[in-house]
Design a protein around this motif. Structure first.
Motif, PDB file in Angstrom:
ATOM      1  N   ILE A  17       0.838  -1.206   0.000  1.00 34.78           N
ATOM      2  CA  ILE A  17       0.000   0.000   0.000  1.00 34.78           C
ATOM      3  C   ILE A  17       0.868   1.249   0.000  1.00 34.78           C
ATOM      4  O   ILE A  17       0.592   2.224  -0.701  1.00 34.78           O
ATOM      5  CB  ILE A  17      -0.952  -0.009   1.209  1.00 34.78           C
ATOM      6  N   GLU A  35      -6.336   0.680  -3.473  1.00 33.40           N
ATOM      7  CA  GLU A  35      -7.710   0.391  -3.044  1.00 33.40           C
ATOM      8  C   GLU A  35      -8.372  -0.650  -3.942  1.00 33.40           C
ATOM      9  O   GLU A  35      -8.348  -0.561  -5.160  1.00 33.40           O
ATOM     10  CB  GLU A  35      -8.546   1.671  -3.048  1.00 33.40           C
ATOM     11  N   ASN A  68      -2.494   4.854  -1.292  1.00 32.93           N
ATOM     12  CA  ASN A  68      -3.811   4.361  -0.862  1.00 32.93           C
ATOM     13  C   ASN A  68      -4.811   4.290  -2.002  1.00 32.93           C
ATOM     14  O   ASN A  68      -5.535   3.298  -2.162  1.00 32.93           O
ATOM     15  CB  ASN A  68      -4.368   5.246   0.254  1.00 32.93           C
ATOM     16  N   GLY A  93      -6.984   1.847   3.000  1.00 29.14           N
ATOM     17  CA  GLY A  93      -5.572   1.904   3.366  1.00 29.14           C
ATOM     18  C   GLY A  93      -5.082   0.757   4.225  1.00 29.14           C
ATOM     19  O   GLY A  93      -3.968   0.805   4.751  1.00 29.14           O
TER      20      GLY A  93
END
Length: 375
Positions: A257, A266, A262, A363
């Motif tokens: 990540i 996702e 983020n 996240g």
């Protein structure tokens, strides 16, 4: 008739032997070792394993204060070129009676033959290349399912959950990444529209991004580690590639990540033949959080189980490598992740193999669902 004083000495001696495990054999200097990356590009995965091993050793030593076990650590940096020398160091230390590791498949290929020559038992909590159990190494054991289970499960997820029709498969050319990607390709068959390879430590993926974009695939499978997967996904999303991204246990880390960002990460999915930390039995989850201030990471529970197999052996007085190997081969007991029993090749019993999918959400990597393992 035994004098009273002598009776007391005998009684205390028997009690000490019962409480101190290995002291029954007159040895209180046994060691077990961790072998894997604690530094380097994919160190987080190795640190998770080390923490699981350390927790097990610390708990054992708290119960056996007069006969403690020492934890050795060999930081391979995930580099198969370093693995043989580190393996030889452990083999030469006769006090080491068990190794949790190696962590990665490439370094396992480089080191396990040396462990076998030295008669040093090993249990990997993470190396999943199927060929590792097919080389005739008598000391080899694996605490989780291999990629002949994970690959078909990942393909099933892509077909049934993602519902992809066209899949682009990428691998990082490592023993682990390529091996798993090959299994996924075989399982997906004609749904694979194209393939490509990247290299460890590569940072510019624009050539691969262009190939994915022109293929018009609606899903991507990546076989490899998080250090490359993060930047790859960042560049894919930056080029407006919207195909679902599915990867493997080598990518199941917060470093993925961080590398992708983020927004780009996702919705990405990773599969793993490891259980979620909060699915572990007993007090492991709470104990790990108390010890390390965070939830168990990938392979942490499996590493804890692996270490405890060796610690149970030491407690039973198995302080030679020969005796420890026989003990591990015959092990038949519940751990925190599964019922632990190995077959003749060192693989965990098929009935105990589980494959989970995990998804990036907000996240964080969170558990998604258990996928039926097939092999």
């Amino acid at each position: 008739m035994v004098p009273v004083a002598l009776s007391a000495v005998v009684a205390m001696s028997a009690c000490a032997e019962q409480n101190n495990g290995a002291s029954a054999a007159g040895k209180c200097d046994s060691k077990i070792a961790f072998f894997g990356a604690r530094t380097g590009p994919n160190a987080n995965l190795g640190i998770n394993i080390y923490n699981g091993v350390k927790l097990a050793v610390d708990q054992y030593n708290a119960k056996h204060k007069d006969c403690k076990v020492t934890l050795e650590s060999k930081d391979s940096q995930g580099d198969e070129k370093q693995a043989p020398g580190l393996a030889q160091q452990l083999v030469q230390d006769q006090k080491v009676v068990g190794v949790v590791g190696p962590a990665f498949s490439g370094e396992s290929e480089a080191a396990d033959g040396i462990f076998d020559q030295g008669g040093l038992p090993l249990i990997s909590a993470s190396a999943t290349n199927p060929s590792l159990s097919q080389k005739g190494w008598k000391v080899f054991h694996r605490m989780l399912g291999n990629d002949n289970a994970q690959g078909p499960a990942a393909a099933t997820y892509i077909k049934d959950t993602v519902k992809a029709k066209k899949v682009f498969v990428i691998d990082d050319t490592t023993a682990y990444g390529k091996g798993l990607a090959d299994v996924v390709k075989k399982s997906l068959g004609s749904q694979v529209v194209s393939t490509d390879t990247v290299q460890p430590k590569q940072t510019d993926f624009q050539a691969t991004v262009a190939k994915v974009k022109s293929s018009k695939a609606d899903a991507i499978f990546y076989g490899g580690y998080y250090a490359e997967a993060g930047p790859l996904v960042k560049q894919l999303r930056g080029a407006n590639v919207k195909a679902a991204f599915v990867s493997d246990d080598g990518v199941k880390d917060e470093g993925f990540i961080k590398g992708a960002g983020n927004a780009a990460a996702e919705g990405s999915v990773v599969t793993c033949p490891c259980i979620p930390g909060d699915e572990a039995k007993g007090t492991f989850f709470a104990d790990y959080k108390k010890a390390f201030g965070k939830e168990p990471g990938t392979y942490g529970p499996e590493a804890f189980d692996s270490a405890n197999v060796f610690l149970d052996g030491i407690a039973a007085g198995k302080t030679s490598r020969k005796d420890m190997l026989a003990f591990v081969n015959a092990y038949d007991k519940d751990g925190v992740t599964k019922h632990i029993k190995f077959d003749s090749t060192g693989e965990i019993a098929k009935s105990e193999i589980v494959i989970w999918s995990y998804k990036v959400s907000g996240g964080e990597i969170v558990k998604d669902q258990e996928i039926k393992a097939t092999s």
